[in-house]
Design a protein around this motif. Sequence first.
Motif, PDB file in Angstrom:
ATOM      1  N   THR A 279      -9.073  -9.689  -0.059  1.00 50.89           N
ATOM      2  CA  THR A 279     -10.151  -8.855   0.751  1.00 50.89           C
ATOM      3  C   THR A 279      -9.470  -7.855   1.924  1.00 50.89           C
ATOM      4  O   THR A 279     -10.085  -7.135   2.725  1.00 50.89           O
ATOM      5  N   TYR A 280      -8.162  -8.347   2.261  1.00 51.74           N
ATOM      6  CA  TYR A 280      -7.452  -7.695   3.322  1.00 51.74           C
ATOM      7  C   TYR A 280      -6.604  -6.763   3.118  1.00 51.74           C
ATOM      8  O   TYR A 280      -5.856  -6.267   3.917  1.00 51.74           O
ATOM      9  N   VAL A 281      -6.871  -5.951   2.007  1.00 52.34           N
ATOM     10  CA  VAL A 281      -6.083  -4.591   1.627  1.00 52.34           C
ATOM     11  C   VAL A 281      -7.410  -3.706   1.573  1.00 52.34           C
ATOM     12  O   VAL A 281      -8.383  -4.269   1.082  1.00 52.34           O
ATOM     13  N   GLU A 282      -7.057  -2.315   1.940  1.00 54.12           N
ATOM     14  CA  GLU A 282      -8.178  -1.463   1.962  1.00 54.12           C
ATOM     15  C   GLU A 282      -8.638  -1.175   0.516  1.00 54.12           C
ATOM     16  O   GLU A 282      -9.768  -1.166   0.213  1.00 54.12           O
ATOM     17  N   ASP A 283      -7.788  -1.239  -0.374  1.00 53.85           N
ATOM     18  CA  ASP A 283      -8.270  -0.949  -1.652  1.00 53.85           C
ATOM     19  C   ASP A 283      -7.466  -1.884  -2.924  1.00 53.85           C
ATOM     20  O   ASP A 283      -6.441  -1.527  -3.379  1.00 53.85           O
ATOM     21  N   ALA A 284      -8.005  -2.978  -3.051  1.00 57.75           N
ATOM     22  CA  ALA A 284      -7.482  -3.943  -3.780  1.00 57.75           C
ATOM     23  C   ALA A 284      -7.150  -3.575  -5.149  1.00 57.75           C
ATOM     24  O   ALA A 284      -6.082  -3.795  -5.774  1.00 57.75           O
ATOM     25  N   GLU A 287      -4.594  -0.742  -5.265  1.00 57.14           N
ATOM     26  CA  GLU A 287      -3.234  -1.343  -5.020  1.00 57.14           C
ATOM     27  C   GLU A 287      -2.487  -1.992  -6.209  1.00 57.14           C
ATOM     28  O   GLU A 287      -1.445  -1.938  -6.730  1.00 57.14           O
ATOM     29  N   THR A 307     -12.808  -6.772  -8.357  1.00 57.61           N
ATOM     30  CA  THR A 307     -13.059  -7.818  -7.283  1.00 57.61           C
ATOM     31  C   THR A 307     -14.144  -8.687  -7.475  1.00 57.61           C
ATOM     32  O   THR A 307     -15.181  -8.383  -7.946  1.00 57.61           O
TER      33      THR A 307
END
Length: 339
Positions: A279-284, A287, A307
């Motif tokens: 959850t800590y990247v803008e677009d998992a 990415e 997700t």
Amino acid sequence: MKRTLSLTLAILFMLSLLSACSGGNGGSTTAATIATTTAATTTTAATTAATTTTAATTAATTTTAVTTTAEPVEEPYYSHIVCSSIAAAEIIVELGLGDSLVCVNNYALDIPGLPEGIAAMDFMAPNPEGVMGFEPDLFIEFDYIVEDGSYQALLEAQVDILPVSVSSDSVEDIANDIMFLANALGVPSRGEELVETMQAEVDRLTAIGASIPEEERKTVYFEIAPAPSIFCVGGDTFIGDMLHRVGAVNIFEDLQGFATPSEEELLTRNPDVILTNVTYVEDAIGEICGRTGYDKIAAVENGDVYTIDANATSRPTHNVVKAIAAIGEAVYPEYFGND
């Protein structure tokens, strides 16, 4: 439940970061011997009567249900609990003892049902003075931290300490954890009810997974940390257990714990579905799909990258049922989608 290696501990704490992480007095535990379901040791501050729990060690095979002939009136043992474990705090709230919590982990504040305005602490480093400031009658901390003597001052001040395991490897372990806490806090029947409710839903979802024909079963890669430090789940984790229950095939079933797969191996195993609880990247999802070479993976080619709720899949609690349902719906929407 076994103690994990230091790498596993670090990953479990990271998962907790992604997620957000009875009435005795200071010197005694007032009730019958606590029946634990792990090899954990319940530490008390002073020697009391025969009914007091004093550093009691029991086997992990303890039955998770207590048979009674009458409905007992349960009196919780503690009323001022400081709890560093996010999962334990979530279970305590579900047991109806949320008002007994006076301080929790910083990353547990998103747990529904916590007392309004409850205090929170950073438990990254032992802080016996900070814990003592809340005048607790019970402190819940991970067993490996308790064992190194970091909180000896609490014992000297006659504060009871309940060591808990770092992780659970299966739904059965989660049930044991719930009963361990329920017994330790003096509410065994509440624990039994919670476990029965959880198990009934787990069994129902597992039956759906078992009904999926072998030829329709999909291979799955579950990622818990993104590039460049990628981590996935092995077969002996509770997330791995959930994959089994929905009828999915974990492509890294042969790995243990939380592992770092090589890019070459991931591309070779070519999963049908990719799941992530990052959850800590803008677009998992973006990415993952944008990594070099991943466009050749079936899951990326077919748009089957999803997700999954971070809290439910990183906190080994009764909410495992939410995680199983979410995984099932992502992998097999035709079977779990209308569930």
